[in-house]
Scaffold this motif. Structure first.
Motif, mmCIF file in Angstrom:
data_model
loop_
_atom_site.group_PDB
_atom_site.id
_atom_site.type_symbol
_atom_site.label_atom_id
_atom_site.label_comp_id
_atom_site.label_asym_id
_atom_site.label_seq_id
_atom_site.Cartn_x
_atom_site.Cartn_y
_atom_site.Cartn_z
ATOM 1 N N ASN A 55 0.819 -1.212 0.000
ATOM 2 C CA ASN A 55 0.000 0.000 0.000
ATOM 3 C C ASN A 55 0.855 1.265 0.000
ATOM 4 O O ASN A 55 0.472 2.274 0.573
ATOM 5 N N ASP A 56 1.994 1.210 -0.685
ATOM 6 C CA ASP A 56 2.817 2.407 -0.855
ATOM 7 C C ASP A 56 2.208 3.251 -1.972
ATOM 8 O O ASP A 56 1.298 2.820 -2.674
ATOM 9 N N SER A 57 2.686 4.463 -2.138
ATOM 10 C CA SER A 57 2.071 5.382 -3.096
ATOM 11 C C SER A 57 2.145 4.892 -4.542
ATOM 12 O O SER A 57 1.202 5.080 -5.311
ATOM 13 N N ILE A 58 3.215 4.248 -4.929
ATOM 14 C CA ILE A 58 3.334 3.742 -6.299
ATOM 15 C C ILE A 58 2.334 2.615 -6.533
ATOM 16 O O ILE A 58 1.642 2.570 -7.559
ATOM 17 N N THR A 59 2.233 1.704 -5.582
ATOM 18 C CA THR A 59 1.288 0.598 -5.705
ATOM 19 C C THR A 59 -0.145 1.107 -5.692
ATOM 20 O O THR A 59 -0.983 0.640 -6.465
ATOM 21 N N LEU A 64 -5.314 2.127 -8.400
ATOM 22 C CA LEU A 64 -6.347 3.066 -8.817
ATOM 23 C C LEU A 64 -6.535 3.030 -10.337
ATOM 24 O O LEU A 64 -7.669 2.943 -10.830
ATOM 25 N N LYS A 65 -5.446 3.069 -11.076
ATOM 26 C CA LYS A 65 -5.537 3.014 -12.534
ATOM 27 C C LYS A 65 -6.142 1.693 -12.998
ATOM 28 O O LYS A 65 -6.964 1.658 -13.919
ATOM 29 N N TYR A 66 -5.756 0.618 -12.351
ATOM 30 C CA TYR A 66 -6.281 -0.699 -12.698
ATOM 31 C C TYR A 66 -7.793 -0.739 -12.490
ATOM 32 O O TYR A 66 -8.540 -1.189 -13.363
ATOM 33 N N PHE A 67 -8.246 -0.251 -11.340
ATOM 34 C CA PHE A 67 -9.683 -0.254 -11.059
ATOM 35 C C PHE A 67 -10.438 0.696 -11.980
ATOM 36 O O PHE A 67 -11.547 0.386 -12.415
ATOM 37 N N GLU A 68 -9.857 1.840 -12.290
ATOM 38 C CA GLU A 68 -10.514 2.755 -13.224
ATOM 39 C C GLU A 68 -10.716 2.076 -14.574
ATOM 40 O O GLU A 68 -11.796 2.169 -15.163
ATOM 41 N N GLU A 69 -9.695 1.385 -15.039
ATOM 42 C CA GLU A 69 -9.784 0.691 -16.328
ATOM 43 C C GLU A 69 -10.837 -0.415 -16.309
ATOM 44 O O GLU A 69 -11.579 -0.593 -17.266
ATOM 45 N N HIS A 70 -10.896 -1.161 -15.216
ATOM 46 C CA HIS A 70 -11.778 -2.328 -15.184
ATOM 47 C C HIS A 70 -13.209 -2.009 -14.746
ATOM 48 O O HIS A 70 -14.140 -2.676 -15.193
#
Length: 73
Positions: A55-59, A64-70
């Motif tokens: 749960n670091d900022s990069i992860t 977030l991007k993954y969930f936005e896409e899916h």
């Protein structure tokens, strides 16, 4: 931990599954799994468990991007 028999009572409109290469995924072949509304409606999002472990900022940005896409496809 909950029993698999009551799992459909806890699954909402979407189901997010963390998968690992060495994990047994045979539960996804059961009638119980296939009968869940989220599965029937093709609202299952499978994620790489290792990529979602931290749960670091990069992860978190990746997640977030993954969930936005899916979720928004």
């Amino acid at each position: 931990m909950i029993s698999s028999e009551v799992l459909p009572d806890y699954v909402g409109d979407y189901l997010i599954i963390s998968k690992y290469n060495d994990q047994d995924n045979s539960n996804q072949q059961t009638d119980l799994y296939k009968g869940m509304p989220a599965v029937k409606n093709n609202h299952v999002i499978e994620v790489d468990g290792n990529a979602f472990m931290f749960n670091d900022s990069i992860t978190l940005d990746y997640q977030l991007k993954y969930f936005e896409e899916h979720f928004l496809k």
